[in-house]
Design a protein around this motif. Structure first.
Motif, short mmCIF file in Angstrom:
data_model
loop_
_atom_site.label_atom_id
_atom_site.label_comp_id
_atom_site.label_asym_id
_atom_site.label_seq_id
_atom_site.Cartn_x
_atom_site.Cartn_y
_atom_site.Cartn_z
N GLY A 151 17.35 9.66 2.97
CA GLY A 151 18.01 8.37 3.00
C GLY A 151 19.22 8.25 2.09
O GLY A 151 20.27 7.76 2.52
N PRO A 152 19.13 8.68 0.82
CA PRO A 152 20.30 8.56 -0.06
C PRO A 152 21.53 9.31 0.46
O PRO A 152 22.65 8.80 0.39
CB PRO A 152 19.80 9.15 -1.38
CG PRO A 152 18.33 8.90 -1.36
CD PRO A 152 17.92 9.09 0.08
N SER A 153 21.34 10.52 1.00
CA SER A 153 22.47 11.27 1.53
C SER A 153 23.03 10.62 2.79
O SER A 153 24.25 10.62 3.02
CB SER A 153 22.08 12.71 1.83
OG SER A 153 22.07 13.49 0.65
N LEU A 154 22.17 10.06 3.60
CA LEU A 154 22.64 9.36 4.80
C LEU A 154 23.49 8.15 4.43
O LEU A 154 24.46 7.83 5.12
CB LEU A 154 21.45 8.93 5.66
CG LEU A 154 20.66 10.06 6.33
CD1 LEU A 154 19.41 9.50 7.00
CD2 LEU A 154 21.52 10.79 7.36
N ARG A 155 23.15 7.49 3.33
CA ARG A 155 23.95 6.33 2.90
C ARG A 155 25.34 6.76 2.44
O ARG A 155 26.31 6.01 2.58
CB ARG A 155 23.22 5.58 1.79
CG ARG A 155 22.05 4.75 2.32
CD ARG A 155 21.53 3.77 1.28
NE ARG A 155 20.84 4.44 0.19
CZ ARG A 155 19.56 4.78 0.22
NH1 ARG A 155 18.83 4.53 1.31
NH2 ARG A 155 18.99 5.37 -0.81
#
Length: 202
Positions: A151-155
């Protein structure tokens, strides 16, 4: 194939409290410590060898790896950056698979320490490097491939407005198994004013 020429060291590239620069010999121990301290935070996203010959990051000296990474500059095949926050090394950002010729492309990967996560540091570092790749190296395309569970990298790619090209099944051996990745792409000209400016506007 690589660019066919040595890539110049761009020096410090910064925006506010965030900066990137090419990895140095003196970064070996700070990076080793960060990798050791962030085992639980990073392990599920780290590349591993399918035959089980991987070395646990942070368990050995980083100096041999720094030597290998710096050779990429001379070969024109990669740019190994460290990520800085208030002047301190907090992670890495690697530009790999740089291709010249008819491709003019590269891939980009990154990690930061858990103690600075969630502050927009990674997004700013990626924007700085992409502006350099498009504006100085003159590349046409940059790819970032991310596990769908990250999730953090997708953001990061969402904030920067990269386009989603689809899923690559069993793409990279990560944390002991072949893992699917989502592929996101930026093309030269997608952000005319630059990705750093786009981020500041947002």
């Amino acid at each position: 194939m690589p660019l066919g020429r040595e890539i110049d060291d761009p020096g410090l590239i910064s925006a506010g409290r965030v900066a990137v620069r090419i990895i140095r010999w003196g970064d070996a121990e700070p990076l080793r410590q960060l990798l050791s301290e962030n085992r639980d935070w990073l392990q599920r996203w780290e590349a591993t060898h399918p035959a089980g010959r991987s070395v646990v990051p942070g368990s050995v000296s980083m100096r041999p790896l720094v030597r290998v990474l710096r050779k990429q500059l001379r070969a024109g095949s990669g740019m190994p950056f460290v990520v800085l926050y208030d002047g301190q090394v907090v992670g890495q950002l690697s530009v790999s698979e740089i291709s010249g010729g008819a491709l003019q492309s590269s891939q980009l990967g990154y990690w930061v320490s858990q103690h600075v996560a969630g502050r927009g540091i990674t997004t700013a570092a990626v924007a700085l490097v992409m502006d350099h790749l498009f504006g100085v190296l003159g590349l046409h395309r940059v790819e970032i491939c991310i596990r769908p569970e990250n999730g953090p990298s997708l953001r990061v790619v969402e904030k920067l407005g990269l386009r989603h090209e689809g899923r690559r099944e069993s793409y990279i051996h990560i944390d002991g198994a072949w893992r699917d990745h989502e592929c996101f792409v930026a093309l030269r000209g997608d952000a005319n004013a630059g990705y750093t400016a786009r981020l500041l506007e947002a």
